[in-house]
Design an enzyme around this catalytic site. Sequence first.
Site, PDB file in Angstrom:
ATOM      1  N   LYS A 104       0.849  -1.185   0.000  1.00  0.00           N
ATOM      2  CA  LYS A 104       0.000   0.000   0.000  1.00  0.00           C
ATOM      3  C   LYS A 104       0.890   1.243   0.000  1.00  0.00           C
ATOM      4  O   LYS A 104       1.791   1.365   0.838  1.00  0.00           O
ATOM      5  CB  LYS A 104      -0.908   0.005   1.240  1.00  0.00           C
ATOM      6  CG  LYS A 104      -1.914   1.137   1.261  1.00  0.00           C
ATOM      7  CD  LYS A 104      -2.816   1.036   2.491  1.00  0.00           C
ATOM      8  CE  LYS A 104      -3.811   2.190   2.530  1.00  0.00           C
ATOM      9  NZ  LYS A 104      -4.674   2.132   3.739  1.00  0.00           N
ATOM     10  N   HIS A 106      -0.164   4.576   0.136  1.00  0.00           N
ATOM     11  CA  HIS A 106      -0.790   5.816   0.587  1.00  0.00           C
ATOM     12  C   HIS A 106      -1.378   5.624   1.983  1.00  0.00           C
ATOM     13  O   HIS A 106      -1.531   4.499   2.466  1.00  0.00           O
ATOM     14  CB  HIS A 106      -1.903   6.234  -0.379  1.00  0.00           C
ATOM     15  CG  HIS A 106      -3.018   5.229  -0.464  1.00  0.00           C
ATOM     16  ND1 HIS A 106      -2.926   4.090  -1.236  1.00  0.00           N
ATOM     17  CD2 HIS A 106      -4.230   5.175   0.149  1.00  0.00           C
ATOM     18  CE1 HIS A 106      -4.048   3.387  -1.115  1.00  0.00           C
ATOM     19  NE2 HIS A 106      -4.844   4.017  -0.273  1.00  0.00           N
TER      20      HIS A 106
END
Length: 227
Positions: A104, A106
């Site tokens: 991931k 963000h």
Amino acid sequence: MEQYKQEFIEFMVESDVLKFGDFTLKSGRKSPFFMNAGAYVTGSQLKKLGEYYAKAIHDNYGDDFDVLFGPAYKGIPISVVTAIAYSELYGKEIRYCSDRKEEKDHGADKGSFLGSKLQDGDRVVMIEDVTTSGKSMEETVPKVRGAADVTIVGLMVSLNRMEVGQGGEVSALDEIRERYGFDAKAIVTMDEVVEHLYNRECQGRVVIDDTIKSAIDAYYQQYGCKN
């Protein structure tokens, strides 16, 4: 055989997690039995599952660890419910951690892991549903050891299938011990499953009859451990 093992075997069958028939495994092997921890879907099933894992981990590894690591995807809910059960049964707060299939990039929780971040000095118990050939450890162990300076205390799985690992000589669990240097345990072995269920009714039916027993015996002639 211990009572809790008999109960766990019946629990797997009743939950439609342990099945008998004709299956193709991730390793490519054709097997007369299959275990799918993804079939634990209700609250009561997951609560019991966490308790069985917590008891087995406590019996085999004690309390000297900090994190339960469950590889994606099936290891994620198992690590969560086991952490809850460990707190309730033994009064110790254990963190859970799992890896992501895709990193991931963000948000506040970006990165390759879910749950608690691994920290230098952490002692980790890894959790999986079942290990057939040990191949999954090739991805998981480097991720865990690469994230921080941790010690992997051991691995706990539901079922020891009692078949050779990738090397073709010793069991997958023994192979993991030799290759990665940490212990590997199971709540029950396939020998114990056969011993308990052969020609015995479970939920009003015999799940391991003579035909299934013969298929299991033939499977172990090909893939069973020699030691």
